[in-house]
Enzyme design. Structure first.
Site, mmCIF file in Angstrom:
data_model
loop_
_atom_site.group_PDB
_atom_site.id
_atom_site.type_symbol
_atom_site.label_atom_id
_atom_site.label_comp_id
_atom_site.label_asym_id
_atom_site.label_seq_id
_atom_site.Cartn_x
_atom_site.Cartn_y
_atom_site.Cartn_z
ATOM 1 N N ALA A 1 -5.283 0.601 8.831
ATOM 2 C CA ALA A 1 -6.736 0.841 8.879
ATOM 3 C C ALA A 1 -7.016 2.108 9.691
ATOM 4 O O ALA A 1 -7.806 2.965 9.273
ATOM 5 C CB ALA A 1 -7.446 -0.358 9.498
ATOM 6 N N ASN B 1 -5.030 2.053 -1.879
ATOM 7 C CA ASN B 1 -5.475 0.652 -1.991
ATOM 8 C C ASN B 1 -6.048 0.346 -3.379
ATOM 9 O O ASN B 1 -6.420 -0.791 -3.645
ATOM 10 C CB ASN B 1 -6.476 0.273 -0.891
ATOM 11 C CG ASN B 1 -7.859 0.862 -1.122
ATOM 12 O OD1 ASN B 1 -8.018 1.817 -1.880
ATOM 13 N ND2 ASN B 1 -8.854 0.311 -0.465
ATOM 14 N N ASP C 1 -10.531 2.873 1.756
ATOM 15 C CA ASP C 1 -10.804 2.294 3.084
ATOM 16 C C ASP C 1 -11.524 3.294 3.995
ATOM 17 O O ASP C 1 -12.515 2.960 4.639
ATOM 18 C CB ASP C 1 -9.496 1.860 3.763
ATOM 19 C CG ASP C 1 -8.942 0.579 3.170
ATOM 20 O OD1 ASP C 1 -9.710 -0.188 2.576
ATOM 21 O OD2 ASP C 1 -7.719 0.356 3.301
ATOM 22 N N LYS D 1 0.796 -1.236 0.000
ATOM 23 C CA LYS D 1 0.000 0.000 0.000
ATOM 24 C C LYS D 1 0.830 1.288 0.000
ATOM 25 O O LYS D 1 0.358 2.321 -0.453
ATOM 26 C CB LYS D 1 -0.946 0.013 1.201
ATOM 27 C CG LYS D 1 -2.149 -0.894 1.012
ATOM 28 C CD LYS D 1 -3.131 -0.732 2.140
ATOM 29 C CE LYS D 1 -4.380 -1.537 1.879
ATOM 30 N NZ LYS D 1 -5.395 -1.400 2.913
ATOM 31 N N GLY E 1 -16.772 -4.792 10.817
ATOM 32 C CA GLY E 1 -16.065 -4.207 9.674
ATOM 33 C C GLY E 1 -16.565 -4.660 8.313
ATOM 34 O O GLY E 1 -15.945 -4.351 7.295
ATOM 35 N N TYR F 1 -14.096 -8.058 10.712
ATOM 36 C CA TYR F 1 -15.346 -8.655 10.217
ATOM 37 C C TYR F 1 -15.392 -10.167 10.418
ATOM 38 O O TYR F 1 -16.397 -10.802 10.111
ATOM 39 C CB TYR F 1 -15.597 -8.296 8.744
ATOM 40 C CG TYR F 1 -14.445 -8.581 7.817
ATOM 41 C CD1 TYR F 1 -14.221 -9.856 7.320
ATOM 42 C CD2 TYR F 1 -13.575 -7.566 7.444
ATOM 43 C CE1 TYR F 1 -13.168 -10.115 6.470
ATOM 44 C CE2 TYR F 1 -12.507 -7.816 6.591
ATOM 45 C CZ TYR F 1 -12.312 -9.093 6.111
ATOM 46 O OH TYR F 1 -11.258 -9.345 5.272
HETATM 47 P P1 NAP Z 1 -1.643 -2.898 11.232
HETATM 48 O O1 NAP Z 1 -1.244 -1.909 10.213
HETATM 49 O O2 NAP Z 1 -0.758 -4.056 11.522
HETATM 50 O O3 NAP Z 1 -1.885 -2.107 12.623
HETATM 51 C C1 NAP Z 1 -2.298 -2.781 13.775
HETATM 52 C C2 NAP Z 1 -2.511 -1.769 14.905
HETATM 53 O O4 NAP Z 1 -3.055 -2.474 16.016
HETATM 54 C C3 NAP Z 1 -1.223 -1.123 15.403
HETATM 55 O O5 NAP Z 1 -1.517 0.186 15.810
HETATM 56 C C4 NAP Z 1 -0.842 -1.996 16.603
HETATM 57 O O6 NAP Z 1 -0.143 -1.303 17.616
HETATM 58 C C5 NAP Z 1 -2.205 -2.347 17.155
HETATM 59 N N1 NAP Z 1 -2.191 -3.647 17.857
HETATM 60 C C6 NAP Z 1 -1.866 -4.850 17.323
HETATM 61 N N2 NAP Z 1 -2.001 -5.822 18.264
HETATM 62 C C7 NAP Z 1 -2.403 -5.203 19.397
HETATM 63 C C8 NAP Z 1 -2.700 -5.658 20.721
HETATM 64 N N3 NAP Z 1 -2.619 -6.963 21.040
HETATM 65 N N4 NAP Z 1 -3.064 -4.755 21.652
HETATM 66 C C9 NAP Z 1 -3.150 -3.447 21.337
HETATM 67 N N5 NAP Z 1 -2.885 -2.939 20.107
HETATM 68 C C10 NAP Z 1 -2.520 -3.814 19.148
HETATM 69 O O7 NAP Z 1 -3.071 -3.539 10.886
HETATM 70 P P2 NAP Z 1 -4.253 -2.876 10.017
HETATM 71 O O8 NAP Z 1 -4.045 -3.195 8.598
HETATM 72 O O9 NAP Z 1 -4.402 -1.462 10.437
HETATM 73 O O10 NAP Z 1 -5.504 -3.757 10.492
HETATM 74 C C11 NAP Z 1 -6.082 -3.574 11.764
HETATM 75 C C12 NAP Z 1 -7.390 -4.338 11.835
HETATM 76 O O11 NAP Z 1 -8.328 -3.795 10.899
HETATM 77 C C13 NAP Z 1 -7.237 -5.819 11.466
HETATM 78 O O12 NAP Z 1 -8.057 -6.577 12.307
HETATM 79 C C14 NAP Z 1 -7.744 -5.884 10.041
HETATM 80 O O13 NAP Z 1 -8.317 -7.147 9.725
HETATM 81 C C15 NAP Z 1 -8.834 -4.823 10.068
HETATM 82 N N6 NAP Z 1 -9.101 -4.254 8.728
HETATM 83 C C16 NAP Z 1 -10.364 -4.376 8.244
HETATM 84 C C17 NAP Z 1 -10.661 -3.851 7.001
HETATM 85 C C18 NAP Z 1 -12.073 -3.983 6.477
HETATM 86 O O14 NAP Z 1 -12.280 -3.818 5.261
HETATM 87 N N7 NAP Z 1 -13.038 -4.205 7.333
HETATM 88 C C19 NAP Z 1 -9.680 -3.195 6.244
HETATM 89 C C20 NAP Z 1 -8.388 -3.078 6.783
HETATM 90 C C21 NAP Z 1 -8.111 -3.635 8.033
HETATM 91 P P3 NAP Z 1 1.451 -1.041 17.538
HETATM 92 O O15 NAP Z 1 1.618 0.197 16.701
HETATM 93 O O16 NAP Z 1 1.821 -0.840 18.953
HETATM 94 O O17 NAP Z 1 2.052 -2.275 16.933
#
Ligand code: NAP
Length: 292
Positions: A139, A96, A111, A75, A247, A226
């Protein structure tokens, strides 16, 4: 994932690139829409390894690929290869969706606008509201910057790693970074609370969901997750009497807005409604064997 698609020699090509890509629902969602709209195009999943997006782009141009979605890990790598970005992609600092026109690449981000549309479906919107977002990853970035640009009163970004929240909020007048320990003091003034972390996602182990008892009465709670359909964060919010959503709407609307971009056409409200309903149903059936 297996699906039947109608292909003709004249069919235009669209795809999603990423690694891994086998789990992607995008081909199912996009091919369903293409068929409904009667568009002569097909949408494929193409595995593209980290660091090789430039090679993919060099091949995509002569192949006449109309456009492509990008998921992990591309991305941000795509940005230097673009000729232009839409205002949404500029605001979200991520891309995206890319369309190729006259050999030039234009980047878009759907997104954040997809997520916004999913809260509008529940009768909510950002202007004038205080938004608190858990997470500062990809996200969270799209959701937070869209909320900020759309006129949220304040956007609080709460993250395990404070430095990442600080970086995301930098230069945005109505965005404020916090560490997770500060969440309880933000909850009483929060109108919209969003989980944009993987906490509670299927396959991510035990989730430690924050205590939501102090959350403002009547606040909306949204999860970007989701799968499962009722993630622990949403369960906790419902238990406390809040309106809550998962989601799936974000997933579905980002796909609809990406297709509008690829085809360079605007769908009317009725078409968006029909496509949204269709995609929610097939996502539910595909993910859980039932209608969402
Ligand atoms: P990402 O870039 O890896 O970011 C993850 C974030 O969550 C980071 O800020 C991380 O904190 C935090 N985190 C991870 N594990 C944690 C924990 N155990 N406790 C507290 N904070 C935690 O992931 P992303 O792409 O943003 O995705 C995040 C979520 O959104 C996922 O579940 C993904 O499936 C969902 N999503 C859904 C859609 C949709 O279309 N519905 C689209 C995109 C993403 P640190 O900075 O401290 O590591």
């Amino acid at each position: 994932m297996t699906m039947k698609i109608n292909y003709q020699n004249s069919s235009k090509l669209l795809c999603v690139i990423g690694d891994p890509i086998g789990h992607s629902l995008s081909p199912l969602l996009q091919n369903t829409m293409l068929e409904y709209l009667g568009e002569d195009a097909i949408y494929l999943a193409v595995p593209v390894k980290a660091g090789t997006v430039k090679d993919f782009v060099s091949a995509a141009k002569p192949l006449g690929i109309l456009g492509f979605n990008l998921t992990m890990p591309h991305k941000e790598d795509i940005i230097p290869l673009l000729s232009s970005m839409t205002p949404e992609a500029m605001a979200c600092k991520s891309v995206n969706s890319v369309r190729i026109k006259d050999g030039k690449l234009e980047g878009h981000s759907t997104d954040g606008i997809g997520f916004r549309r999913s809260i509008q479906d529940l009768g909510w919107d950002y202007p004038g509201n205080t938004v608190t977002i858990l997470g500062a990853g990809g996200a969270a970035k799209s959701v937070a910057l869209t909320a900020s640009m759309a006129g949220a009163k304040q956007v609080h970004v709460v993250n395990r790693t404070l430095a990442r929240a600080e970086q995301l909020c930098s230069g945005q007048g109505n965005m404020f970074p916090h560490s997770l320990t500060q969440l309880p003091e933000l909850l009483p003034s929060t109108d919209i609370l969003i989980n944009a972390t993987p906490m509670g996602m299927a396959g991510c182990g035990q989730a430690s969901i924050p205590d939501l008892t102090a959350l403002k009465q009547g606040a909306l709670c949204m999860d970007c997750i989701y799968a499962p359909a009722l993630p622990p964060f949403m369960q906790e919010a419902k238990k406390q009497g809040h309106i809550a959503g998962n989601g799936i709407g974000m997933l579905v609307y980002q796909a609809i807005f990406a297709l509008e971009f690829f085809l360079d056409r605007s769908f009317d409200e009725e078409t968006i409604g029909i496509l949204g309903k269709k995609l929610m149903e097939i996502s539910g059936v595909n993910l859980f064997g039932e209608k969402s």
